[in-house]
Write a protein that holds these residues in place. Structure first.
Motif, PDB file in Angstrom:
ATOM      1  N   CYS A  94      -4.537  -0.483  -5.235  1.00  0.00           N
ATOM      2  CA  CYS A  94      -3.187  -0.370  -4.664  1.00  0.00           C
ATOM      3  C   CYS A  94      -2.173  -1.016  -5.621  1.00  0.00           C
ATOM      4  O   CYS A  94      -2.540  -1.676  -6.592  1.00  0.00           O
ATOM      5  N   CYS A  97      -2.875  -4.820  -5.981  1.00  0.00           N
ATOM      6  CA  CYS A  97      -4.090  -5.120  -6.750  1.00  0.00           C
ATOM      7  C   CYS A  97      -3.831  -4.879  -8.236  1.00  0.00           C
ATOM      8  O   CYS A  97      -4.227  -5.671  -9.088  1.00  0.00           O
ATOM      9  N   CYS A 105      -3.474  -7.590  -1.246  1.00  0.00           N
ATOM     10  CA  CYS A 105      -3.856  -6.166  -1.304  1.00  0.00           C
ATOM     11  C   CYS A 105      -3.382  -5.464  -0.033  1.00  0.00           C
ATOM     12  O   CYS A 105      -3.400  -6.046   1.050  1.00  0.00           O
TER      13      CYS A 105
HETATM   14 ZN   LIG Z   1      -5.423  -3.363  -3.068  1.00  0.00          ZN
END
Ligand SMILES: [Zn+2]
Ligand SMILES: [Zn+2]
Length: 348
Positions: A94, A97, A105
């Motif tokens: 994502c 991240c 996250c």
């Molecule tokens: Zn993530």
């Protein structure tokens, strides 16, 4: 199929000790024989309906134990290795991240919330967690009980990082539960020369002094802002850490800060809480108002090292031990704020 004892959460107020199927390690997975599991304030929130989990589910996300089986393709570990586990599994892809902010996250499924957790004889770490580095080896010199509270301490490591404490700083901590006391220990380690604590509970204020606070204040009967000014030569403290989810305390806490200071909201508050923030205090004071939430495997590893080296006195934070069969009593003691950390211990 082998069975194991586990505390299964069905609905708020409904947790049952049952014999359920023991997990086996599929490809890429690791199964850990749980030796100690910490009771978290979040577990109490789950029991009260304040946090949704994928019920029915085994809760418990603070754990340490020994690897009992390894799935195909897992390398770097062997059966019998002593480990703790970062329960939050970052998706790895994502937007957050990818910016290296894995603790926030956008999906972060978690062992004990979405995957079966640690109030059981065995816990399975999903392949995604193993691949993300969430299984963390324990060195000699750290007990399972101490390692079981690595998870909350890792959150404090993340929080302290965000406070940017400088050598010689004065820190004010709001709240003297186990998290407040961990902030006290780590503020010192980060170089603060003066650490003060505001806490309404008499017993906890006393404990705080025993943990080495330079001063304590009862916010219900004393003026936190005036006291903070007095403690800091009239300018205000360098850093304020909110370690209790009490929005009313935050308003005063912000005014206890010096210009240019850092205000970190570490604790979660009841849903939809608010407090009044005077924008000019932040504007003219160039205050940094921030938050911290959770941790990554890197924070977990650092917490393990801080405990093992004695920088964090984890033993002293553990005041109550329970058997798995006493899970109800353990959650009750945590809810009643009796003592500091409560740990479920699981001998052979
Ligand atoms: Zn993530
Ligand atoms: Zn926790």
């Amino acid at each position: 199929m082998a069975k194991m004892p586990a505390a299964v959460f069905y609905a708020p107020g409904d947790i049952r000790l049952e014999e359920i199927e023991a997990p086996t390690a599929g490809p890429g997975e690791v199964v850990v024989r749980v030796r100690a599991a910490g009771i978290c304030g979040t577990d109490v929130r789950i029991m009260k309906g304040g946090k949704k989990v994928a019920a029915p589910i085994v809760i418990g996300h603070e754990l340490a134990g020994e690897i009992s089986s390894l799935g195909e393709g897992v390398s770097g570990f062997k059966v019998g290795d002593r480990v703790t586990v970062e329960p939050v599994i970052p998706c790895g892809k994502c937007a957050l991240c990818l910016r290296g902010r894995r603790n926030i996250c956008l999906t972060r499924p978690t062992i004990g919330y979405e995957y079966d957790g640690a109030f059981a004889k065995y816990v399975r770490v999903p392949a995604s967690g193993v691949a993300a580095g969430n299984v963390i080896a324990l060195p000699e010199g750290i007990s399972f009980e101490e390692a079981a509270i690595t998870e909350p301490l890792a959150a404090v490591v993340n929080g302290i990082d965000r406070c940017n404490i400088q050598l010689g700083d004065t820190v004010l901590i709001l709240g003297a539960g186990p998290i407040g006391l961990a902030h006290l220990q780590l503020s010192r380690a980060a170089g603060a020369t003066h650490v003060y604590v505001s806490e309404p509970n008499d017993e906890r204020r006393q404990t705080t002094l025993e943990f080495g606070a330079d001063g304590v204040i009862n916010p219900l009967s004393e003026d936190v802002v005036a006291k903070a000014k007095e403690w800091s030569g009239g300018v205000g403290v360098d850093v304020v850490i909110v370690a209790a989810g009490v929005p009313a305390a935050m308003e005063a806490g912000l005014k206890a800060l010096r210009k240019g200071g850092v205000f970190n909201i570490f604790a979660g508050s009841p849903p939809n809480s608010t407090f009044a923030l005077e924008p000019n205090i932040v504007h003219y004071g160039e205050l940094i108002v921030t938050g911290s939430s959770g941790h990554t495997a890197a924070h977990m590893k650092r917490a393990v090292d801080l405990i093992t080296s004695g920088v964090i006195d984890a033993k002293r934070l553990i005041t109550h031990r329970f058997q798995l069969a006493e899970i109800q009593e353990a959650l009750g003691a945590r809810q009643a704020l009796t003592g500091l950390k409560h740990v479920v211990v699981m001998p052979d």
